[in-house]
Design a protein around this motif. Sequence first.
Motif, PDB file in Angstrom:
ATOM      1  N   PHE A  67       0.836  -1.204   0.000  1.00  0.00           N
ATOM      2  CA  PHE A  67       0.000   0.000   0.000  1.00  0.00           C
ATOM      3  C   PHE A  67       0.871   1.255   0.000  1.00  0.00           C
ATOM      4  CE2 PHE A  67      -2.136   3.437   2.259  1.00  0.00           C
ATOM      5  CZ  PHE A  67      -3.312   3.542   1.540  1.00  0.00           C
ATOM      6  N   ASP A  68       1.845   1.301   0.880  1.00  0.00           N
ATOM      7  CA  ASP A  68       2.694   2.487   0.994  1.00  0.00           C
ATOM      8  C   ASP A  68       3.522   2.715  -0.267  1.00  0.00           C
ATOM      9  OD1 ASP A  68       1.722   2.861   3.534  1.00  0.00           O
ATOM     10  OD2 ASP A  68       3.486   2.048   4.554  1.00  0.00           O
ATOM     11  N   ARG A  69       3.971   1.649  -0.895  1.00  0.00           N
ATOM     12  CA  ARG A  69       4.851   1.773  -2.054  1.00  0.00           C
ATOM     13  C   ARG A  69       4.077   2.092  -3.329  1.00  0.00           C
ATOM     14  NH1 ARG A  69       6.530  -2.927  -1.865  1.00  0.00           N
ATOM     15  NH2 ARG A  69       5.341  -3.875  -3.551  1.00  0.00           N
ATOM     16  N   TYR A  70       2.884   1.564  -3.444  1.00  0.00           N
ATOM     17  CA  TYR A  70       2.212   1.549  -4.741  1.00  0.00           C
ATOM     18  C   TYR A  70       0.943   2.387  -4.805  1.00  0.00           C
ATOM     19  CZ  TYR A  70      -0.060  -0.506  -8.869  1.00  0.00           C
ATOM     20  OH  TYR A  70      -0.681  -0.681 -10.066  1.00  0.00           O
ATOM     21  N   TYR A  71       0.113   2.300  -3.779  1.00  0.00           N
ATOM     22  CA  TYR A  71      -1.226   2.861  -3.897  1.00  0.00           C
ATOM     23  C   TYR A  71      -1.220   4.380  -4.061  1.00  0.00           C
ATOM     24  CZ  TYR A  71      -6.191   3.656  -3.200  1.00  0.00           C
ATOM     25  OH  TYR A  71      -7.489   4.042  -3.375  1.00  0.00           O
ATOM     26  N   ALA A  72      -0.556   5.097  -3.177  1.00  0.00           N
ATOM     27  CA  ALA A  72      -0.597   6.554  -3.208  1.00  0.00           C
ATOM     28  C   ALA A  72       0.152   7.140  -4.402  1.00  0.00           C
ATOM     29  CB  ALA A  72      -0.039   7.132  -1.904  1.00  0.00           C
ATOM     30  N   ARG A  73       1.070   6.378  -4.984  1.00  0.00           N
ATOM     31  CA  ARG A  73       1.834   6.876  -6.122  1.00  0.00           C
ATOM     32  C   ARG A  73       1.035   6.782  -7.421  1.00  0.00           C
ATOM     33  NH1 ARG A  73       5.310   4.750 -10.030  1.00  0.00           N
ATOM     34  NH2 ARG A  73       5.023   2.629  -9.249  1.00  0.00           N
ATOM     35  N   LEU A  74       0.355   5.653  -7.619  1.00  0.00           N
ATOM     36  CA  LEU A  74      -0.345   5.436  -8.880  1.00  0.00           C
ATOM     37  C   LEU A  74      -1.632   4.637  -8.714  1.00  0.00           C
ATOM     38  CD1 LEU A  74      -0.464   5.499 -11.995  1.00  0.00           C
ATOM     39  CD2 LEU A  74       0.921   3.403 -11.991  1.00  0.00           C
ATOM     40  N   GLY A  75      -1.614   3.636  -7.841  1.00  0.00           N
ATOM     41  CA  GLY A  75      -2.724   2.699  -7.761  1.00  0.00           C
ATOM     42  C   GLY A  75      -4.070   3.341  -7.509  1.00  0.00           C
ATOM     43  N   PHE A  76      -4.088   4.437  -6.773  1.00  0.00           N
ATOM     44  CA  PHE A  76      -5.367   5.072  -6.449  1.00  0.00           C
ATOM     45  C   PHE A  76      -6.126   5.491  -7.700  1.00  0.00           C
ATOM     46  CE2 PHE A  76      -2.652   8.743  -6.909  1.00  0.00           C
ATOM     47  CZ  PHE A  76      -3.477   9.739  -7.399  1.00  0.00           C
ATOM     48  N   MET A  77      -5.407   5.867  -8.772  1.00  0.00           N
ATOM     49  CA  MET A  77      -6.064   6.326  -9.988  1.00  0.00           C
ATOM     50  C   MET A  77      -6.796   5.203 -10.712  1.00  0.00           C
ATOM     51  SD  MET A  77      -3.635   9.255 -11.669  1.00  0.00           S
ATOM     52  CE  MET A  77      -2.036   8.477 -11.445  1.00  0.00           C
ATOM     53  N   LEU A  78      -6.460   3.957 -10.375  1.00  0.00           N
ATOM     54  CA  LEU A  78      -7.118   2.801 -10.979  1.00  0.00           C
ATOM     55  C   LEU A  78      -8.148   2.182 -10.049  1.00  0.00           C
ATOM     56  CD1 LEU A  78      -3.877   1.155 -12.433  1.00  0.00           C
ATOM     57  CD2 LEU A  78      -5.511   2.605 -13.632  1.00  0.00           C
ATOM     58  N   HIS A 189      -3.604  12.143 -18.899  1.00  0.00           N
ATOM     59  CA  HIS A 189      -2.427  12.914 -19.326  1.00  0.00           C
ATOM     60  C   HIS A 189      -1.183  12.039 -19.374  1.00  0.00           C
ATOM     61  CE1 HIS A 189      -0.209  16.553 -20.152  1.00  0.00           C
ATOM     62  NE2 HIS A 189       0.671  16.223 -19.222  1.00  0.00           N
ATOM     63  N   ARG A 190      -1.077  11.067 -18.490  1.00  0.00           N
ATOM     64  CA  ARG A 190       0.071  10.157 -18.530  1.00  0.00           C
ATOM     65  C   ARG A 190       0.146   9.441 -19.865  1.00  0.00           C
ATOM     66  NH1 ARG A 190       2.174   8.241 -13.220  1.00  0.00           N
ATOM     67  NH2 ARG A 190       1.377   9.686 -11.660  1.00  0.00           N
ATOM     68  N   PHE A 191      -1.018   9.030 -20.369  1.00  0.00           N
ATOM     69  CA  PHE A 191      -1.019   8.350 -21.664  1.00  0.00           C
ATOM     70  C   PHE A 191      -0.816   9.326 -22.817  1.00  0.00           C
ATOM     71  CE2 PHE A 191      -3.211   4.809 -19.392  1.00  0.00           C
ATOM     72  CZ  PHE A 191      -2.321   3.807 -19.749  1.00  0.00           C
ATOM     73  N   VAL A 214      -6.888   0.154 -18.801  1.00  0.00           N
ATOM     74  CA  VAL A 214      -6.094  -0.268 -17.645  1.00  0.00           C
ATOM     75  C   VAL A 214      -6.921  -0.275 -16.360  1.00  0.00           C
ATOM     76  CG1 VAL A 214      -3.882   0.416 -18.636  1.00  0.00           C
ATOM     77  CG2 VAL A 214      -5.172   2.060 -17.238  1.00  0.00           C
ATOM     78  N   GLN A 215      -8.056   0.444 -16.357  1.00  0.00           N
ATOM     79  CA  GLN A 215      -8.948   0.391 -15.200  1.00  0.00           C
ATOM     80  C   GLN A 215      -9.767  -0.900 -15.172  1.00  0.00           C
ATOM     81  OE1 GLN A 215     -11.276   4.116 -14.565  1.00  0.00           O
ATOM     82  NE2 GLN A 215      -9.751   5.046 -15.918  1.00  0.00           N
ATOM     83  N   LEU A 255       3.700   0.037 -19.497  1.00  0.00           N
ATOM     84  CA  LEU A 255       4.145   1.380 -19.866  1.00  0.00           C
ATOM     85  C   LEU A 255       3.651   2.415 -18.857  1.00  0.00           C
ATOM     86  CD1 LEU A 255       3.591   1.542 -23.742  1.00  0.00           C
ATOM     87  CD2 LEU A 255       5.756   1.348 -22.505  1.00  0.00           C
ATOM     88  N   LEU A 256       2.437   2.242 -18.399  1.00  0.00           N
ATOM     89  CA  LEU A 256       1.903   3.155 -17.395  1.00  0.00           C
ATOM     90  C   LEU A 256       2.723   3.120 -16.113  1.00  0.00           C
ATOM     91  CD1 LEU A 256      -0.355   5.056 -16.351  1.00  0.00           C
ATOM     92  CD2 LEU A 256      -1.583   3.003 -15.624  1.00  0.00           C
ATOM     93  N   ILE A 257       3.066   1.928 -15.666  1.00  0.00           N
ATOM     94  CA  ILE A 257       3.821   1.766 -14.430  1.00  0.00           C
ATOM     95  C   ILE A 257       5.231   2.335 -14.569  1.00  0.00           C
ATOM     96  CG2 ILE A 257       4.843   0.104 -12.839  1.00  0.00           C
ATOM     97  CD1 ILE A 257       1.845   0.431 -12.540  1.00  0.00           C
TER      98      ILE A 257
END
Length: 264
Positions: A67-78, A189-191, A214-215, A255-257
Amino acid sequence: MEDTIAEYDFLGRIAALDTLAAFQQATVAYCSHVFDTQSVLAIRYHRDRQPDVLFRWLPDAALQATFDRYYARLGFMLDPFYRLALDSPGLAAHQLREIAPDRFETSDYFASYFGTTQLVDELGATLRVDADTAVHLSLSREAGQSRFPARLARRFKLMARVLLPKLRALSLRADPEPAAAPGFVDLNHRFRTLRIDDAPALSDRQAEIAALIVQGHSSRAIGLKLGISDQTVKVHRRNMFKKLQISSQSQLFGLLISGVSPGS
């Protein structure tokens, strides 16, 4: 009868609390017992910045690290609850499968996040703070447990009518004006900014479709959401994959990651 009295007592104590720390303590103690949940999370979502974790109760060390490594950085958007939080005008409470995209459980996000954390089900409630902000309360179960039964899902939805307004009020009292995070880039925007060598960038429509893929949305679901045919979605998808020099949804997620081209 005893369960009802205990619940009234819990909600009465919640109504009288005046700090976020006290809300966390009471909510974790009650929900971990009554709902047999392995995590309790409270998050404040923003449309233009990363989320604020108001509190997290994650006894499992692996779940906490992921959770700390992944969720707040990108995972929340999915996360389907992130989308729900900023699209719903008022209080919304659901079991994950009620709001997840039609291909969510076969998506790479589901495999990478839910597979790693071993989460099997989630109950979540969201409430808007303003046009661009919402609070979210989540209860989850891990592998080895069953999904939340319907009676507990109904119970959570009713309790959310008290818990979420209180969480909103206490979050504002604890931190009324969170600082904006510089450099935030949303999913579309990332894409749009992904470039492979000298290939042209994705169009706005292609980036929008890539974000929905990706969602965990199927071509049919994307077509219904955007008001176009699923065949048109497939044409956009084929052209998008050609520009990005990929051939699968997994590579698109990769690519997203990574945020870089396959050959860089």
